[in-house]
Design a protein around this motif. Structure first.
Motif, mmCIF file in Angstrom:
data_model
loop_
_atom_site.group_PDB
_atom_site.id
_atom_site.type_symbol
_atom_site.label_atom_id
_atom_site.label_comp_id
_atom_site.label_asym_id
_atom_site.label_seq_id
_atom_site.Cartn_x
_atom_site.Cartn_y
_atom_site.Cartn_z
ATOM 1 N N GLY A 65 0.914 -1.231 -0.230
ATOM 2 C CA GLY A 65 -0.033 -0.111 0.068
ATOM 3 C C GLY A 65 1.047 1.399 -0.112
ATOM 4 O O GLY A 65 0.568 2.098 0.570
ATOM 5 N N ASP A 86 1.071 -1.427 -4.681
ATOM 6 C CA ASP A 86 -0.254 -0.775 -4.588
ATOM 7 C C ASP A 86 -1.161 -1.268 -5.729
ATOM 8 O O ASP A 86 -0.828 -1.961 -6.637
ATOM 9 N N SER A 132 -2.452 1.014 5.430
ATOM 10 C CA SER A 132 -2.935 0.164 4.528
ATOM 11 C C SER A 132 -3.626 -1.015 4.691
ATOM 12 O O SER A 132 -3.814 -1.983 3.842
#
Length: 155
Positions: A65, A86, A132
């Motif tokens: 993330g 990501d 994240s």
């Protein structure tokens, strides 16, 4: 009752339901990336996070993330390889732009989500997942982290 008796994943699911959790699709982060290119990397949070890290003996890092690279780009000069994961193509494009501007050639973007197959994601010496970890399936996310952490993962 001991900690072993608590189903943390179930409690997490209950919490998400109470909090009216709704996952953000990649396109929402893609839109946000358009405004992030005006913001400098780093800042108080990133500086404090990195200051608490022990990089002794580490050569590689997996940033789950990663967004535009707020953490991993600051760490790139101190490590041999950075894998920046990501699920937003626009965030990874921004990460690439920043890495290029900083003359970093050891940053490798990985387009992948928590829910995707991670069999091609490298195991690194250090794994971070800052801001994240809001996922629908906590058990699956923790299992992926476990498999990609050298001290815990496959040998």
């Amino acid at each position: 009752m001991s900690l072993d008796d608590i189903d943390f994943a179930e409690r997490y699911r209950q919490h998400l339901q109470l909090a009216s959790y709704r996952p953000k699709p990649a396109r929402e982060w893609d839109k946000r990336a358009l405004t992030m290119d005006r913001k400098p990397l780093g800042g108080h949070y990133a500086d404090a996070f990195i200051a608490r890290m022990n990089l002794d003996g580490a050569r590689s890092l997996l940033d789950i993330g990663c967004g535009p690279g707020t953490l991993c780009l600051s760490l790139a000069p101190r490590l041999e390889e950075i894998y920046a994961l990501d699920y937003s193509p626009a965030m990874l494009a921004l990460l690439n732009d920043y890495a290029e501007a900083l003359n970093l050639d050891n940053v490798h973007p990985v387009l992948c989500a928590w829910e995707d197959d991670w069999s091609e994601v490298p195991i690194c010496d250090i794994l971070i997942a800052s801001r994240s970890g809001l996922v629908e399936d906590l058990d699956a996310a923790l299992e992926k982290i476990h498999r990609h952490t050298p001290a815990c993962g496959p040998t």
